[in-house]
Design a protein around this motif. Structure first.
Motif, PDB file in Angstrom:
ATOM      1  N   ARG A   1       0.804  -1.216   0.000  1.00 25.31           N
ATOM      2  CA  ARG A   1       0.000   0.000   0.000  1.00 25.31           C
ATOM      3  C   ARG A   1       0.840   1.270   0.000  1.00 25.31           C
ATOM      4  NH1 ARG A   1      -5.245   0.225   1.127  1.00 25.31           N
ATOM      5  NH2 ARG A   1      -4.913   2.182   0.002  1.00 25.31           N
TER       6      ARG A   1
ATOM      7  N   LYS B   1      -0.167  -0.114  -4.294  1.00 25.22           N
ATOM      8  CA  LYS B   1      -1.574   0.192  -4.567  1.00 25.22           C
ATOM      9  C   LYS B   1      -1.985   1.449  -3.809  1.00 25.22           C
ATOM     10  CE  LYS B   1      -4.099  -3.218  -5.588  1.00 25.22           C
ATOM     11  NZ  LYS B   1      -4.932  -4.437  -5.674  1.00 25.22           N
TER      12      LYS B   1
ATOM     13  N   ASP C   1      -5.220   3.045  -4.732  1.00 22.69           N
ATOM     14  CA  ASP C   1      -6.690   3.099  -4.717  1.00 22.69           C
ATOM     15  C   ASP C   1      -7.273   1.754  -5.127  1.00 22.69           C
ATOM     16  OD1 ASP C   1      -9.362   3.637  -4.820  1.00 22.69           O
ATOM     17  OD2 ASP C   1      -9.238   5.229  -6.324  1.00 22.69           O
ATOM     18  N   PRO C   2      -7.608   0.898  -4.144  1.00 19.19           N
ATOM     19  CA  PRO C   2      -8.156  -0.428  -4.462  1.00 19.19           C
ATOM     20  C   PRO C   2      -9.519  -0.369  -5.175  1.00 19.19           C
ATOM     21  CG  PRO C   2      -7.396  -0.325  -2.175  1.00 19.19           C
ATOM     22  CD  PRO C   2      -7.408   1.065  -2.695  1.00 19.19           C
ATOM     23  N   GLU C   3     -10.175   0.777  -5.133  1.00 19.24           N
ATOM     24  CA  GLU C   3     -11.498   0.893  -5.746  1.00 19.24           C
ATOM     25  C   GLU C   3     -11.449   1.411  -7.188  1.00 19.24           C
ATOM     26  OE1 GLU C   3     -13.931  -0.382  -4.006  1.00 19.24           O
ATOM     27  OE2 GLU C   3     -12.459  -0.715  -2.416  1.00 19.24           O
ATOM     28  N   ALA C   4     -10.298   1.822  -7.654  1.00 14.73           N
ATOM     29  CA  ALA C   4     -10.163   2.357  -9.011  1.00 14.73           C
ATOM     30  C   ALA C   4     -10.237   1.226 -10.032  1.00 14.73           C
ATOM     31  CB  ALA C   4      -8.843   3.101  -9.144  1.00 14.73           C
TER      32      ALA C   4
ATOM     33  N   ARG D   1      -9.075  -1.573 -12.605  1.00 13.94           N
ATOM     34  CA  ARG D   1      -8.034  -2.548 -12.291  1.00 13.94           C
ATOM     35  C   ARG D   1      -6.626  -2.044 -12.603  1.00 13.94           C
ATOM     36  NH1 ARG D   1      -7.191  -8.251 -15.428  1.00 13.94           N
ATOM     37  NH2 ARG D   1      -5.665  -9.181 -14.025  1.00 13.94           N
TER      38      ARG D   1
ATOM     39  N   GLN E   1      -5.148   1.254 -10.231  1.00 11.92           N
ATOM     40  CA  GLN E   1      -5.067   1.161  -8.771  1.00 11.92           C
ATOM     41  C   GLN E   1      -3.641   1.367  -8.261  1.00 11.92           C
ATOM     42  OE1 GLN E   1      -6.682  -2.610  -7.543  1.00 11.92           O
ATOM     43  NE2 GLN E   1      -8.664  -2.279  -8.534  1.00 11.92           N
TER      44      GLN E   1
END
Length: 386
Positions: free
Chosen positions: A137, A170, A172-175, A177, A180
């Motif tokens: 992260r 990573k 942004d895990p929500e962006a 694929r 991110q």
């Protein structure tokens, strides 16, 4: 190469052995810095940056290919000319995506050969052949980024001159694929950066550079250390790995040439059962097959380099993947024959063949395994017919 590098291969090895005996294995043999000074004074320096006269020699990929092949014939040569991985790829990233401040702080000393660098992407806990699996992260906290991760196979991190790490993680895990991930610059002396161990490759520790496992625990760096911008890590990786892959392949052609040279010298000098090995039909087949395979691999490498120059790395993806599969496998086949021709000497450290084999076998995994590249080739080929 003939006047400086080859004669000093044994000197380099002896100096490293002497340092090991003093308990200083991870130190730089003095002969390396002396050879670098000679290469720089001869103008044989930073040859790898394509069409970048500001920072390098201004050579195209096609022009650089035969030089890189020649350097590949010696394990120590790429560093002599400041053309060694992972610094080459890291310098290319900084040239393309670095800010002026980042270039001043890190690119310039790398170009001068004053410091070394490393690249942290692969993780032990995920299938890293798919870079989108990365879990490490990079989280924004005010004017800083906080990094937490465990990475391994970080080439060059054992080098005492390694001062900067390009880290992929990573944000942004929500962006989407492929958006991110980001890349960020982490000075190696930052609190929380801990080299846990160096990893041997088939028993070779590759000192004084090595391949490390590193933990990053609550590592804080300024927000200005981000490369390009958040979410661009995957795109940077693709741009970085294209040239890196073909540089590996260029060097592997040199490895295969050196192996063939050694094999020919050996079989002419050995006479079992009353006649030279070179007169044995099976040996002549080995030599002929090796020459054929090397020439085929070289032509494919040159084609890929030409396409990178003319149509760009993205349009040359299939050719880059093709040579990334072909070159290590060709080098391994030629090395295996050369080892067999040398008998017991072939697996000893008296000749470079065993080390070359270990390094070449690793390159069937590094920068993407064969299977991923074959899948890329097939996918692109099928797309042409749809």
């Amino acid at each position: 190469m003939e006047e400086v590098v080859y004669p000093n291969e044994i000197t380099y090895k002896k100096q490293l052995e002497a340092a090991t005996a003093r308990g200083e294995r991870w130190s730089i043999p003095p002969i390396m810095e002396e050879m670098k000074r000679q290469a720089k004074s001869a103008g044989l320096w930073n040859l790898f940056l394509p069409e970048s006269e500001e920072y390098g020699a201004g050579l195209t990929n096609l022009e650089y290919a035969p030089l890189c092949e020649i350097m590949g014939k010696s394990p120590i040569a790429p560093e002599v000319f400041n053309c060694n991985a992972p610094d080459t790829g890291n310098m290319e990233v900084l040239v393309r995506y670095g800010t002026e401040e980042q270039k001043e702080r890190w690119l310039k000393p790398l170009l001068e050969g004053e410091i070394r660098s490393c690249f942290a992407m692969t993780e032990p806990d995920v299938a890293s052949s798919d870079a989108t699996n990365i879990r490490g992260r990079i989280e924004r906290d005010g004017d800083e980024y906080v990094i937490n991760a465990r990475k391994w196979w970080i080439t060059g991190a054992g080098d005492p001159r390694c001062e900067i790490c390009i880290f992929m993680g990573k944000t942004d895990p929500e962006a989407p694929r492929h958006e991110q991930q980001s890349m960020i610059l982490i000075p190696m002396d930052t609190p929380g950066v801990q080299v846990e161990r160096t990893l041997p490759v088939f028993g070779y520790d590759d000192a004084p550079h090595g391949h490390a496992e590193i933990t990053f625990k609550d590592v804080r760096v300024p927000k200005e250390n981000i490369l390009w911008e958040e979410g661009k890590g995957f795109a940077i990786a693709q741009g970085r790995l294209g040239p890196g892959r073909i540089h590996h392949c260029m060097r592997l052609i040199g490895v295969a040439e050196r192996a063939l040279e050694l094999m020919c010298e050996r079989v002419k000098a050995r006479e079992p059962f009353g006649k030279p090995l070179s007169e044995q039909g099976v040996i002549q087949e080995w030599i002929a097959d090796s020459r054929i395979e090397i020439e085929q691999a070289r032509l494919l490498t040159l084609k890929a380099a030409y396409m990178m120059d003319v149509v760009g790395n993205k349009a040359a993806r299939s050719e880059i993947s093709q040579i990334k599969v072909v070159a290590p496998n060709v080098a391994l086949r030629v090395l295996d024959r050369a080892i067999q021709a040398h008998g017991g000497a072939g697996v000893s450290e008296d000749f470079p063949l065993a080390y070359f084999w270990a390094a070449s076998r690793t390159l069937r995994l590094a920068d993407g395994p064969d299977e991923v590249h074959r899948a890329t080739i097939a996918r692109l080929e099928l797309r042409r017919h749809s």
